[in-house]
Design an enzyme around this catalytic site. Structure first.
Site, PDB file in Angstrom:
ATOM      1  N   GLY A  14       0.832  -1.206   0.000  1.00 18.47           N
ATOM      2  CA  GLY A  14       0.000   0.000   0.000  1.00 18.47           C
ATOM      3  C   GLY A  14       0.864   1.252   0.000  1.00 18.47           C
ATOM      4  O   GLY A  14       1.868   1.313   0.699  1.00 18.47           O
ATOM      5  N   ARG A  75       1.080  -4.875  -5.739  1.00 18.23           N
ATOM      6  CA  ARG A  75       1.134  -6.114  -4.963  1.00 18.23           C
ATOM      7  C   ARG A  75       1.328  -7.225  -6.000  1.00 18.23           C
ATOM      8  O   ARG A  75       0.581  -7.305  -6.958  1.00 18.23           O
ATOM      9  CB  ARG A  75      -0.156  -6.306  -4.163  1.00 18.23           C
ATOM     10  CG  ARG A  75      -0.484  -5.110  -3.239  1.00 18.23           C
ATOM     11  CD  ARG A  75      -1.572  -5.472  -2.249  1.00 18.23           C
ATOM     12  NE  ARG A  75      -2.287  -4.319  -1.738  1.00 18.23           N
ATOM     13  CZ  ARG A  75      -1.958  -3.669  -0.616  1.00 18.23           C
ATOM     14  NH1 ARG A  75      -0.927  -4.039   0.096  1.00 18.23           N
ATOM     15  NH2 ARG A  75      -2.677  -2.639  -0.200  1.00 18.23           N
ATOM     16  N   ASP A 106       4.874  -4.972   6.080  1.00 18.67           N
ATOM     17  CA  ASP A 106       5.219  -6.330   6.512  1.00 18.67           C
ATOM     18  C   ASP A 106       5.287  -7.315   5.338  1.00 18.67           C
ATOM     19  O   ASP A 106       6.184  -8.163   5.283  1.00 18.67           O
ATOM     20  CB  ASP A 106       4.235  -6.822   7.590  1.00 18.67           C
ATOM     21  CG  ASP A 106       2.788  -6.709   7.164  1.00 18.67           C
ATOM     22  OD1 ASP A 106       2.502  -5.992   6.178  1.00 18.67           O
ATOM     23  OD2 ASP A 106       1.930  -7.336   7.804  1.00 18.67           O
ATOM     24  N   ASP A 134       2.186  -1.018  11.791  1.00 17.61           N
ATOM     25  CA  ASP A 134       2.071  -2.364  12.364  1.00 17.61           C
ATOM     26  C   ASP A 134       3.379  -3.155  12.342  1.00 17.61           C
ATOM     27  O   ASP A 134       3.358  -4.381  12.324  1.00 17.61           O
ATOM     28  CB  ASP A 134       0.967  -3.152  11.629  1.00 17.61           C
ATOM     29  CG  ASP A 134       1.227  -3.256  10.130  1.00 17.61           C
ATOM     30  OD1 ASP A 134       2.139  -2.575   9.617  1.00 17.61           O
ATOM     31  OD2 ASP A 134       0.494  -4.012   9.465  1.00 17.61           O
ATOM     32  N   ARG A 176      -5.610  -2.638   8.712  1.00 18.30           N
ATOM     33  CA  ARG A 176      -5.569  -4.085   8.466  1.00 18.30           C
ATOM     34  C   ARG A 176      -5.873  -4.806   9.770  1.00 18.30           C
ATOM     35  O   ARG A 176      -7.006  -4.742  10.226  1.00 18.30           O
ATOM     36  CB  ARG A 176      -4.228  -4.516   7.875  1.00 18.30           C
ATOM     37  CG  ARG A 176      -4.386  -5.717   6.943  1.00 18.30           C
ATOM     38  CD  ARG A 176      -3.104  -6.124   6.314  1.00 18.30           C
ATOM     39  NE  ARG A 176      -2.675  -5.286   5.223  1.00 18.30           N
ATOM     40  CZ  ARG A 176      -3.029  -5.451   3.956  1.00 18.30           C
ATOM     41  NH1 ARG A 176      -3.827  -6.422   3.620  1.00 18.30           N
ATOM     42  NH2 ARG A 176      -2.574  -4.651   3.022  1.00 18.30           N
TER      43      ARG A 176
HETATM   44  N1  LIG Z   1       5.220 -14.671   1.563  1.00 21.79           N
HETATM   45  C1  LIG Z   1       5.671 -13.864   0.602  1.00 21.79           C
HETATM   46  N2  LIG Z   1       6.583 -14.277  -0.283  1.00 21.79           N
HETATM   47  C2  LIG Z   1       7.043 -13.481  -1.270  1.00 21.79           C
HETATM   48  N3  LIG Z   1       6.615 -12.221  -1.437  1.00 21.79           N
HETATM   49  C3  LIG Z   1       5.705 -11.741  -0.594  1.00 21.79           C
HETATM   50  C4  LIG Z   1       5.184 -12.527   0.485  1.00 21.79           C
HETATM   51  N4  LIG Z   1       4.284 -11.772   1.163  1.00 21.79           N
HETATM   52  C5  LIG Z   1       4.241 -10.575   0.529  1.00 21.79           C
HETATM   53  N5  LIG Z   1       5.091 -10.557  -0.514  1.00 21.79           N
HETATM   54  C6  LIG Z   1       5.284  -9.497  -1.509  1.00 21.79           C
HETATM   55  O1  LIG Z   1       5.191  -8.204  -0.920  1.00 21.79           O
HETATM   56  C7  LIG Z   1       4.163  -7.455  -1.611  1.00 21.79           C
HETATM   57  C8  LIG Z   1       3.612  -6.403  -0.717  1.00 21.79           C
HETATM   58  O2  LIG Z   1       2.966  -6.992   0.406  1.00 21.79           O
HETATM   59  P1  LIG Z   1       1.597  -6.400   0.986  1.00 21.79           P
HETATM   60  O3  LIG Z   1       1.210  -7.222   2.147  1.00 21.79           O
HETATM   61  O4  LIG Z   1       0.628  -6.255  -0.123  1.00 21.79           O
HETATM   62  O5  LIG Z   1       1.946  -4.898   1.407  1.00 21.79           O
HETATM   63  P2  LIG Z   1       2.829  -4.288   2.576  1.00 21.79           P
HETATM   64  O6  LIG Z   1       4.263  -4.489   2.237  1.00 21.79           O
HETATM   65  O7  LIG Z   1       2.458  -2.849   2.536  1.00 21.79           O
HETATM   66  O8  LIG Z   1       2.438  -4.969   3.850  1.00 21.79           O
HETATM   67  C9  LIG Z   1       3.198  -8.536  -2.061  1.00 21.79           C
HETATM   68  O9  LIG Z   1       2.379  -8.117  -3.117  1.00 21.79           O
HETATM   69  C10 LIG Z   1       4.179  -9.624  -2.544  1.00 21.79           C
HETATM   70  O10 LIG Z   1       4.689  -9.328  -3.819  1.00 21.79           O
HETATM   71  O1  LIG Z   2      -5.719  -0.409  -1.028  1.00 21.74           O
HETATM   72  P1  LIG Z   2      -6.028  -1.840  -0.796  1.00 21.74           P
HETATM   73  O2  LIG Z   2      -5.238  -2.726  -1.692  1.00 21.74           O
HETATM   74  O3  LIG Z   2      -7.495  -2.099  -0.825  1.00 21.74           O
HETATM   75  O4  LIG Z   2      -5.541  -2.240   0.670  1.00 21.74           O
HETATM   76  C1  LIG Z   2      -6.129  -1.794   1.826  1.00 21.74           C
HETATM   77  C2  LIG Z   2      -5.157  -2.055   2.941  1.00 21.74           C
HETATM   78  O5  LIG Z   2      -3.966  -1.297   2.749  1.00 21.74           O
HETATM   79  C3  LIG Z   2      -3.701  -0.511   3.889  1.00 21.74           C
HETATM   80  O6  LIG Z   2      -4.240   0.792   3.671  1.00 21.74           O
HETATM   81  C4  LIG Z   2      -2.202  -0.379   4.082  1.00 21.74           C
HETATM   82  O7  LIG Z   2      -1.668  -1.646   4.281  1.00 21.74           O
HETATM   83  P2  LIG Z   2      -0.237  -2.056   3.755  1.00 21.74           P
HETATM   84  O8  LIG Z   2       0.680  -0.905   4.047  1.00 21.74           O
HETATM   85  O9  LIG Z   2       0.119  -3.288   4.525  1.00 21.74           O
HETATM   86  O10 LIG Z   2      -0.317  -2.325   2.300  1.00 21.74           O
HETATM   87  C5  LIG Z   2      -4.448  -1.203   5.025  1.00 21.74           C
HETATM   88  O11 LIG Z   2      -4.737  -0.331   6.094  1.00 21.74           O
HETATM   89  C6  LIG Z   2      -5.667  -1.683   4.309  1.00 21.74           C
HETATM   90  O12 LIG Z   2      -6.221  -2.818   4.951  1.00 21.74           O
HETATM   91 MG   LIG Z   3       1.079  -4.577   5.538  1.00 18.77          MG
END
Ligand SMILES: Nc1ncnc2c1ncn2[C@@H]1O[C@H](COP(=O)(O)OP(=O)(O)O)[C@@H](O)[C@H]1O
Ligand SMILES: O=P(O)(O)OC[C@H]1O[C@](O)(COP(=O)(O)O)[C@@H](O)[C@@H]1O
Ligand SMILES: [Mg+2]
Length: 327
Positions: A14, A75, A106, A134, A176
């Site tokens: 995000g 993502r 994360d 988080d 989240r």
């Molecule tokens: N278990 C995993 N293995 C490999 N890549 C991952 C894994 N979990 C997340 N990622 C990568 O990190 C990207 C971002 O994670 P996401 O949870 O969408 O956002 P954020 O980093 O903001 O928490 C995912 O779209 C994916 O490409």
């Molecule tokens: O914009 P999306 O893809 O609907 O995702 C919404 C999620 O992204 C966030 O805004 C930010 O989360 P991340 O930084 O982990 O991507 C969360 O608070 C929310 O649950």
């Molecule tokens: Mg996250």
């Protein structure tokens, strides 16, 4: 010691206000140390797709104040596969990138950690960019302060209607599975309650609010609800209220993506600038697979596995503050 000549930088997950300020800091600090910088567009998706171009110092001019991320974010499901990671690695090698800075949350660090296990010759440093706050090991993440201020401004406006119509409002905020935005947003906006996933007695919280506090001294109430399956979000909570107390006049507002946008606050710009510079220092210091954190205003290095896996505690005593200050 192997000397880093070229780094890759990407934003992932995000978007968060202040990501651009972090990108600017990473780029300029690297160039200052004679390291070339290649920007990877659209996070891991663009790394697999080869969307990579060299950045000069002027490529990050005039972006410190901009929300979102000029190099885009995404993502990527493909990055979770062996094949996706292999292509990503080949692209890094082709571009002669010998270290990576990833700005995200994360999920981004989980991906970085797996990638580092597969391809340990590329050191990776993470910068926490997420409005959710988080991540364990850092007091603040980039974007959190801006989102919190956006929430407060929105709640202030909703309060006008709440008090004019003498209504109860359930306002859902993002996070989240984390309640930081709801908890601190509630304190800062003078809300009557916060319902967050870290405290599992949501039904009790709702009952307590209604039976003990609500409408004793006030004709309107604002409850901030963290989005989450555990809380059921603002809609889930309001449905429960409707069943038990059908006499209440209430409304639900879901703040949604306005929380992710906008110009970063001064705090987020400063945090992003410090963390961006620290990421390059970390690489020069031979650090790898660590997230840059800030604890008591000092920069720290947090191993990815700790940042992701360890639970970041919320201060539950703050719930008492909300309760006491809303009598
Ligand atoms: N278990 C995993 N293995 C490999 N890549 C991952 C894994 N979990 C997340 N990622 C990568 O990190 C990207 C971002 O994670 P996401 O949870 O969408 O956002 P954020 O980093 O903001 O928490 C995912 O779209 C994916 O490409
Ligand atoms: O914009 P999306 O893809 O609907 O995702 C919404 C999620 O992204 C966030 O805004 C930010 O989360 P991340 O930084 O982990 O991507 C969360 O608070 C929310 O649950
Ligand atoms: Mg996250």
């Amino acid at each position: 010691m192997y000397q880093i000549k070229c780094i890759g930088v990407l934003t992932s997950g995000g978007d968060a206000p202040g990501m651009n300020a972090a990108l600017r800091a990473v780029t300029r600090k690297a160039i200052y140390h004679g390291i070339r910088v290649k920007a990877i567009c659209r996070g891991y998706k663009g790394l697999i797709g080869g969307e990579i171009r060299e950045f000069q110092t002027q490529d990050v001019s005039n972006i410190i104040q901009q929300g979102g991320t000029i190099i885009k974010t995404a993502r990527s499901e493909e990055f979770k596969t062996e094949e996706g990671m292999r292509i990503a690695y080949e692209n890094l090698r082709k571009e002669e990138i010998d270290a990576l800075v990833v700005i995200g949350g994360d999920g981004t660090f989980t991906g970085a950690r797996y990638f580092a296990q597969e391809y340990p010759d590329i050191p990776i440093v993470g910068i926490p960019g997420t409005i959710d706050n988080d991540l364990y090991g850092t007091d603040y993440t980039i974007g959190y302060d801006t989102a919190l201020n956006t929430i407060v401004q929105a709640v202030d406006k909703i309060r006008d209607t709440a008090s004019s119509h003498e209504r109860l409002f359930f306002i859902e905020v993002m996070g989240r599975d984390a309640g930081f935005l709801a908890l601190y947003g509630a304190i800062a906006s003078g809300a009557e309650a916060a319902i967050i996933p870290e405290i599992e007695t949501n039904t009790d919280q709702l009952n307590e609010l209604i039976e003990q506090g609500f409408r004793k001294s006030k004709n309107s109430s604002i409850v901030l609800v963290a989005e989450s399956d555990i809380t059921g979000g603002a809609i889930g909570i309001s449905n429960r209220l409707k069943e038990k107390y059908p006499e209440y006049d209430y409304r639900v507002t879901i703040l949604g993506h306005i929380q992710r946008g906008g110009s970063p606050t001064a705090n987020d710009r400063i945090l992003a600038s410090r963390m961006g510079a620290a990421a390059i220092d970390a690489l020069l210091d031979d650090q790898r697979n660590v997230m840059i954190g800030i604890v008591n205003d000092e920069i720290v290095y947090v191993p990815f596995n700790k940042a992701i896996k360890d639970e970041k505690p919320v201060d539950k005593k703050l719930m008492d503050i909300i309760r006491i200050l809303s009598i």
